[in-house]
Every structure is written in C-alpha cells, then in structure tokens.
Design a protein around this motif. Structure first.
Motif, short mmCIF file in Angstrom:
data_model
loop_
_atom_site.label_atom_id
_atom_site.label_comp_id
_atom_site.label_asym_id
_atom_site.label_seq_id
_atom_site.Cartn_x
_atom_site.Cartn_y
_atom_site.Cartn_z
N ALA A 1 55.60 45.47 28.08
CA ALA A 1 56.16 44.86 27.31
C ALA A 1 55.40 45.16 25.27
O ALA A 1 56.42 45.70 24.94
CB ALA A 1 55.75 43.76 26.88
N PHE A 2 53.99 45.77 25.02
CA PHE A 2 53.85 46.47 23.97
C PHE A 2 54.46 48.16 24.00
O PHE A 2 54.29 48.52 22.73
CB PHE A 2 52.22 45.63 23.58
CG PHE A 2 51.52 44.61 23.69
CD1 PHE A 2 51.37 45.03 21.99
CD2 PHE A 2 51.91 43.83 24.24
CE1 PHE A 2 51.12 43.25 21.55
CE2 PHE A 2 51.89 42.95 23.30
CZ PHE A 2 51.05 42.15 22.46
N ALA A 3 54.21 48.29 25.34
CA ALA A 3 54.72 50.02 25.26
C ALA A 3 55.68 50.00 24.18
O ALA A 3 56.21 50.96 23.69
CB ALA A 3 54.76 50.76 26.09
N VAL A 4 56.57 49.61 25.01
CA VAL A 4 58.46 49.05 24.61
C VAL A 4 58.73 48.92 23.53
O VAL A 4 58.88 49.10 22.33
CB VAL A 4 59.37 48.63 25.41
CG1 VAL A 4 60.75 48.14 24.95
CG2 VAL A 4 59.39 49.09 26.87
N ASN A 5 58.01 47.69 23.21
CA ASN A 5 58.42 46.59 22.01
C ASN A 5 57.46 46.69 20.18
O ASN A 5 58.37 46.45 19.40
CB ASN A 5 58.24 44.98 22.28
CG ASN A 5 59.26 45.22 23.11
OD1 ASN A 5 60.57 45.14 23.51
ND2 ASN A 5 59.11 43.31 23.95
N ASP B 92 63.58 56.38 25.97
CA ASP B 92 62.81 55.84 27.24
C ASP B 92 62.26 55.41 26.45
O ASP B 92 60.64 55.88 25.84
CB ASP B 92 62.34 56.13 27.97
CG ASP B 92 61.70 55.26 29.14
OD1 ASP B 92 61.44 53.92 28.98
OD2 ASP B 92 61.65 55.04 30.39
N LEU B 93 62.20 54.17 25.91
CA LEU B 93 60.49 53.41 24.87
C LEU B 93 59.47 53.14 25.73
O LEU B 93 58.12 52.94 24.85
CB LEU B 93 61.09 52.41 24.42
CG LEU B 93 62.30 52.77 23.28
CD1 LEU B 93 62.61 51.02 22.56
CD2 LEU B 93 62.37 53.47 22.45
N ALA B 94 59.58 53.11 26.74
CA ALA B 94 58.09 53.14 27.53
C ALA B 94 57.40 54.73 27.53
O ALA B 94 56.01 54.62 27.91
CB ALA B 94 58.52 52.57 28.97
N ARG B 95 57.72 56.06 27.09
CA ARG B 95 58.02 56.68 27.53
C ARG B 95 57.72 57.37 25.49
O ARG B 95 58.78 58.23 25.50
CB ARG B 95 58.30 57.85 27.79
CG ARG B 95 58.06 57.44 29.56
CD ARG B 95 58.88 58.51 30.49
NE ARG B 95 59.38 59.48 29.89
CZ ARG B 95 60.05 60.21 29.74
NH1 ARG B 95 61.11 60.26 29.85
NH2 ARG B 95 59.72 61.72 29.61
N PRO B 96 57.26 56.40 24.93
CA PRO B 96 57.48 56.68 23.34
C PRO B 96 57.08 58.26 23.18
O PRO B 96 57.63 58.76 21.40
CB PRO B 96 55.99 55.87 22.70
CG PRO B 96 55.88 55.04 24.22
CD PRO B 96 56.18 55.56 24.98
N ASP B 97 55.83 58.95 23.54
CA ASP B 97 56.31 60.07 23.05
C ASP B 97 57.58 61.32 23.34
O ASP B 97 57.66 62.07 22.28
CB ASP B 97 54.82 61.07 24.32
CG ASP B 97 55.73 61.09 25.15
OD1 ASP B 97 55.96 59.83 25.97
OD2 ASP B 97 56.21 61.87 26.10
N THR B 98 58.88 60.57 24.09
CA THR B 98 60.12 60.71 23.79
C THR B 98 60.93 60.80 23.20
O THR B 98 62.30 61.43 22.82
CB THR B 98 60.78 60.94 25.10
OG1 THR B 98 60.68 59.89 25.13
CG2 THR B 98 59.58 61.30 26.38
N VAL B 99 60.77 59.61 22.17
CA VAL B 99 61.61 59.08 21.13
C VAL B 99 61.67 60.40 20.11
O VAL B 99 63.03 60.18 19.63
CB VAL B 99 60.99 57.57 20.90
CG1 VAL B 99 61.80 57.49 19.73
CG2 VAL B 99 60.89 57.21 21.88
N ILE B 100 61.22 61.06 19.54
CA ILE B 100 61.40 61.63 17.92
C ILE B 100 62.45 62.62 18.14
O ILE B 100 63.14 62.41 17.77
CB ILE B 100 60.08 61.65 17.73
CG1 ILE B 100 59.01 60.08 16.82
CG2 ILE B 100 60.16 62.58 16.18
CD1 ILE B 100 57.49 60.49 16.44
N ASP B 101 61.83 63.37 18.94
CA ASP B 101 63.23 64.56 19.72
C ASP B 101 64.53 64.20 20.24
O ASP B 101 65.41 64.52 19.21
CB ASP B 101 62.16 65.48 20.35
CG ASP B 101 60.68 66.25 19.98
OD1 ASP B 101 61.17 66.19 19.03
OD2 ASP B 101 60.38 66.05 20.93
N VAL B 102 64.22 63.11 20.98
CA VAL B 102 65.21 62.83 21.33
C VAL B 102 66.19 62.08 20.41
O VAL B 102 67.14 62.44 20.33
CB VAL B 102 65.75 61.74 22.55
CG1 VAL B 102 66.72 61.25 22.69
CG2 VAL B 102 64.93 61.98 23.54
#
Length: 292
Positions: free
Chosen positions: A75-79, A37-47
């Motif tokens: 929009a900025f959180a995701v994009n 979920d790109l709206a939760r950027p802290d989770t992206v790297i590990d996944v």
C-alpha cells in the motif's frame, strides 16, 4: 492539451478516457500495468517522460482498504512512494500534476463537513498511505493539485453502485450501514472537474492557486440512503430492486475502521475553479440508468 492519467483500469481513468473523447483539443492517454506499475517506482519516471504530457493526472492507487491492513508495504509502495515518483516525473517535464486522494485521511470525528485545513488523522493503513502520498507529491514541487474525494462510483470497475445492483438481483433485502455519512461522488463528475481544472492550468502558465482541494458530490447521505436511491432508480429503469435494511457499523465489522463522517466541503474548489458537482442523486441516476 495532452493529459496522461495513471491507472488505466481505474474508475477515474476510464471516466477521463471517455470524457476526453468528447472534448475538442483534448487527448487523454492512460497508462497502467504492466507498462506503468507504481509498485515498481523506479520505472515510473521514464515511462511518463516518453508520453510527453501537458498535465499528469495521478489516479492510480492501492484501494483495497481492508486488504491494506495485511499488505502495508505494498500500500505504501503504491500510494506513497509511487505517487511521489509520478509527481517527480511531472516536475522533471515541467508540467503540473493533479493527484487524487481520499476522505480516509480524516478520522471522521468532526461534526461538520471537512475542509482542507482540518487536521488529518487516518484510521488505517490505506488512509495513512494516501496521506503519505499527499505529502510526497507536495514535497516534489509547488505545481500540484491534490484532490480529495469520497465514495466514488461509476459505470466502470468495482464500486458500491454496482454491488447494490448485483445483490438486488439475488436478494429480497440488503443490510446496509446507516451510521456512516458522506458525499457519493461520480467518477464521471470527477473527470469533468479534472478536465475543467486542467484547461485552466494549461491556459494560465502563471496559475498560483496550487494546493489541496476537496472534490466531492453535492449533498450528503448515509450508505443505506445511497443504496435506497440506487435501487429505487434501478426499479424505475426496469432493473433489479430490493428492500434496504439499516444496520450499524458495529453490525458489519471490517478489518479496517471507516470514518463515521466522510463529508467533504468542496467550496474551495468551486470558488477557485468555478465548478460545482451536480447533486449526488442526479449523478447516481445517470450512472444507474447506464447500468440498468
């Protein structure tokens, strides 16, 4: 070659999944919400790290152009932030990232097709957030391809082709804007181009032509011309049809401003990667026949 694409339900992700199944030696893995979920950027790297891809395709995005005017933080959180985290994940794994961007980074005032070196000047939150995403991706490291595309449609998800076919089933005439010009681009073609480029990156560990490219359909039209070709093709395939009436942008007000000129020159991509998109009419017919 193992590709990880973000945005499981997006048009490009769905097209890549389909195209990957037809390519020997290619595995495409799509990750989307809730796992990624790109709206939760802290989770992206590990996944992304768990998937162990050879190449990361950053296709997930916040694409509600008008809604973005009311939800700029999301929009900025995701994009922007999210896109940067996807690029950071690829950098940590030591693999390239292919990031999808948009014609909306331009204001549409140029008389000719935009090239990669033209100044950016987005008109609204969506385009501004996507430009910030480009900058975030580029700041992470040099091994990136930023692919700007435009007027994307496909057999998947929500898009202009599907909208025209749906409206034609209920109406005799559809009013469509005639003073915005661009290159209709099939996500099926985008997927083919990405797989072509990814194969080059995978083979050539010393690939040196990273950077920003335009990747759009060949040929240009306006929205009403695009609509007419969609519906004429549908009629020939036994599907719905309606007359198309030309209107101006002023006749169809939207919360977010759209560029009057979205034409992108894809000459640089063709020169470096040896790949050209089919004529937009041909690609449109292919998608309409699948949907009719």
């Amino acid at each position: 070659m193992r590709l990880l694409v973000t945005g499981r339900d997006g048009q490009v992700a769905a097209s890549l999944l389909e195209a990957g199944q037809a390519r020997a030696g290619v595995e495409v893995v799509a990750l989307g919400r809730p796992e990624l979920d790109l709206a939760r950027p802290d989770t992206v790297i590990d996944v992304i790290a768990v998937a162990k891809p050879d190449i990361v395709v950053s296709a997930a995005a916040y694409t509600a152009v008008d809604q973005a005017e009311d939800e700029p933080d999301l929009a900025f959180a995701v994009n922007a932030t999210g896109a940067g985290k996807v690029a950071e994940a690829a950098e940590r794994l030591g693999v390239p990232v292919i990031h999808l961007s948009t014609d909306y980074v331009f204001d549409g005032t140029k008389a000719d097709a935009y090239v990669e070196t033209d100044p950016t000047a987005p008109l609204g939150v969506y385009g501004t957030s996507k430009l910030a995403g480009e900058q975030a991706v580029a700041a992470v490291g040099p091994r990136h391809l930023i692919l700007r595309t435009a007027w994307v449609y496909s057999p998947f998800g929500k898009n202009f082709v599907k909208t025209m076919l749906r409206l034609a089933a209920d109406r005799d005439e559809i009013s469509v804007v005639a003073d915005q010009w661009g290159n209709p681009t099939s996500a099926l073609d985008i997927a083919d181009a990405i797989l072509h480029a990814a194969a080059m990156l995978h083979r050539d560990k010393d690939f040196a032509a990273f950077g920003t490219y335009h990747l759009a359909g060949t040929g240009e039209t306006n929205w009403s011309g695009f609509a007419r070709h969609i519906l004429d093709t549908s009629l020939k395939s036994g599907g719905s049809w309606a007359r198309v009436g030309d209107i101006t942008t002023m006749d169809y007000p939207t919360k977010a401003r759209r560029p009057a000129n979205s034409r992108l020159s894809s000459a640089k991509f063709a020169d470096v990667f040896g790949w050209n998109a089919p004529d937009w009419r041909q690609s449109t017919e292919k998608v309409v026949r699948r949907l009719s």
